[in-house]
Design an enzyme around this catalytic site. Sequence first.
Site, PDB file in Angstrom:
ATOM      1  CB  THR A  11     -52.689   2.952  17.683  1.00 46.48           C
ATOM      2  OG1 THR A  11     -51.374   2.435  17.839  1.00 46.48           O
ATOM      3  CG2 THR A  11     -53.123   3.581  18.982  1.00 46.48           C
ATOM      4  NE  ARG A  12     -50.925  -4.955  16.849  1.00 44.86           N
ATOM      5  CZ  ARG A  12     -49.938  -5.076  15.951  1.00 44.86           C
ATOM      6  NH1 ARG A  12     -50.071  -4.567  14.740  1.00 44.86           N
ATOM      7  NH2 ARG A  12     -48.831  -5.706  16.246  1.00 44.86           N
ATOM      8  CG  HIS A  36     -42.694   5.851  19.186  1.00 49.23           C
ATOM      9  ND1 HIS A  36     -42.277   5.780  20.491  1.00 49.23           N
ATOM     10  CD2 HIS A  36     -42.932   4.560  18.802  1.00 49.23           C
ATOM     11  CE1 HIS A  36     -42.238   4.525  20.879  1.00 49.23           C
ATOM     12  NE2 HIS A  36     -42.639   3.747  19.875  1.00 49.23           N
ATOM     13  CG  HIS A  81     -55.522  -0.469   9.066  1.00 46.50           C
ATOM     14  ND1 HIS A  81     -55.546   0.771   9.658  1.00 46.50           N
ATOM     15  CD2 HIS A  81     -56.482  -1.196   9.677  1.00 46.50           C
ATOM     16  CE1 HIS A  81     -56.482   0.792  10.591  1.00 46.50           C
ATOM     17  NE2 HIS A  81     -57.066  -0.396  10.619  1.00 46.50           N
ATOM     18  CB  ALA A  82     -55.451  -4.561  11.049  1.00 46.44           C
TER      19      ALA A  82
END
Length: 568
Positions: free
Chosen positions: A193-194, A198, A289-290
């Site tokens: 993750t970046r 939550h 993703h990304a």
Amino acid sequence: MTENHNPIPELYVSPEAAESLKHDAGNMPSWDLSPRQICDLELLMNGGFNPLKGFLTEADYDGVVENMRLADGSLWPMPITLDVSEKFAEGLEPGTDIALRDQEGVILAVMSVTDKWVPNKSREAEKVFGADDLAHPAVNYLHNQAGPVYLGGPVKGLQSPTHYDFRGRRNTPNELRAMFKKLGWRKVVVFQTRNPLHRAHQELTFRAAREAQANLMIHPVVGMTKPGDVDHFTRVRCYEAVLDKYPSSTTTLSLLNLAMRMAGPREAVWHGLIRRNHGATHFIVGRDHAGPGKNSAGEDFYGPYDAQEMFREHEDEIGVKMVDFKHMVYVQERAQYEPADEIEEGVTVLNISGTELRRRLREGLDIPEWFSFPEVVKELRRNSPPRAQQGFTVFFTGLSGSGKSTVANALMVKLMEMGGRPVTLLDGDVVRKHLSSELGFSKEHRDINIKRIGYVASEITKNGGIAICAPIAPYTATRRAVREMVEAGGAFVEIHVATPIEECERRDRKGLYKLAREGKIKEFTGISDPYEEPQSPELRVDTTDIDVDNAAHQVLLKLEQMGLIGLK
Ligand code: PPS
């Protein structure tokens, strides 16, 4: 997937060899690594980029760019290249050893240069990132920040880059492998993750681990992420808070000093290989993703499930099993998160998008507990006070005589009258007197000048002040670099003072246009030098028919609309 516990090769030499190499390195040509290269080197040396043995050679680079494979056929989707300046590359023959230093000058490694070439950057952009489009952060980096020449060759590691923050949370691949072995964690699901975590992420990661009957490692990137992301200091404090929400001893947190490229599908495969090196057996790949966001035509660069598809295709070779992201949503009636595809019709599903979250933070509005943990929200609020209390930069750009300085001065005075935040004016002429007196008007010098202004403005912004800049700033790429610098710490408001050249020349307040027409001033913007108009500034004003007061007021209204100031 079976466990990945055995140690992997690192590129560090023994302490004795390091001592003698360091001695020799004093006489070698020396390259000061960029922040991105330092991230890459760390993962090369500690085995995170295994099987790479150094920065890519030309043959490896060609294979990686064309078909995601090194020259020996192994899967590797991302070019890990040492880009340098023409000046450094000049006269550097293959066979030379060079010292690689961090930004303080500490020698981290020695590289034996075997290859030197000028890459075709447009081809690299097309093949690796899918489009030669500067809206992609890595393509922009490639064209506007990376040096023009690539060097390749094996690396001997002397020491790892030093980190003073969160030291206990940084682990090498072999440290993690040894830890998993010791803890008896045979299966490990990794979550990349970046962003802050939550409740939905906590639910989905925990479910993923439970379904795979595995343990979980939250493995956030703390090297370089997408410009504009929440800084890693804040994020790590958030992750630490979320860690307490998992059943004890099931989950760990480790920080990865990776420089992301936001390359979607290729990046997912790359992340998988890196995580296998770090001892993972499973890897969560989500929607988009990304993903780098929108391209210059306003469309997504990649399809939402392209990354999952490409990962699935190469799963065996990667050596890590993909856990595809279940899109989790909150069901109000049952007060819990559930996978979106398992929910019957008629129930109330709640969601807060990333944009909406940022708005609520900016405006100091409520963020409900079903969405995030109070500890996380507290950290985010600490990091991002309401916009009206944050620093920002107003960046005027336009031709000489367009009215930039006059409007900027009026704006400064109006903001000072309102009070609340310190205001600094970085006017073109004034900067050239105090900061850039040695510079002329070549493209190179103009760029240095603007980047200096950007640097000062970003520091002021980060520390809660208002910076008003008023240079010509004729080049789009340089203005964008300044925007990225400033946006790391606050808002950037670009104002194009679009007074046409005819009007500027008619006014000729400094008599410079006349001299430029007579050829007495060379490289004069708009006459004998380019001005690239901003395509989408926050505001455009033309001072031909409006007075200064009015123009400054338009800027104030824009600032108010953006939530940066409150007008009574
Ligand atoms: S730049 O391109 O942003 O670095 O230019 P800047 O620092 O704003 O400097 C612009 C002021 O320098 C004067 N001047 C010139 N401008 C453009 N081209 C050439 N060759 C040149 N030579 C001197 C000019 O007064 C500019 O001030 P402004 O306020 O824009 O009129």
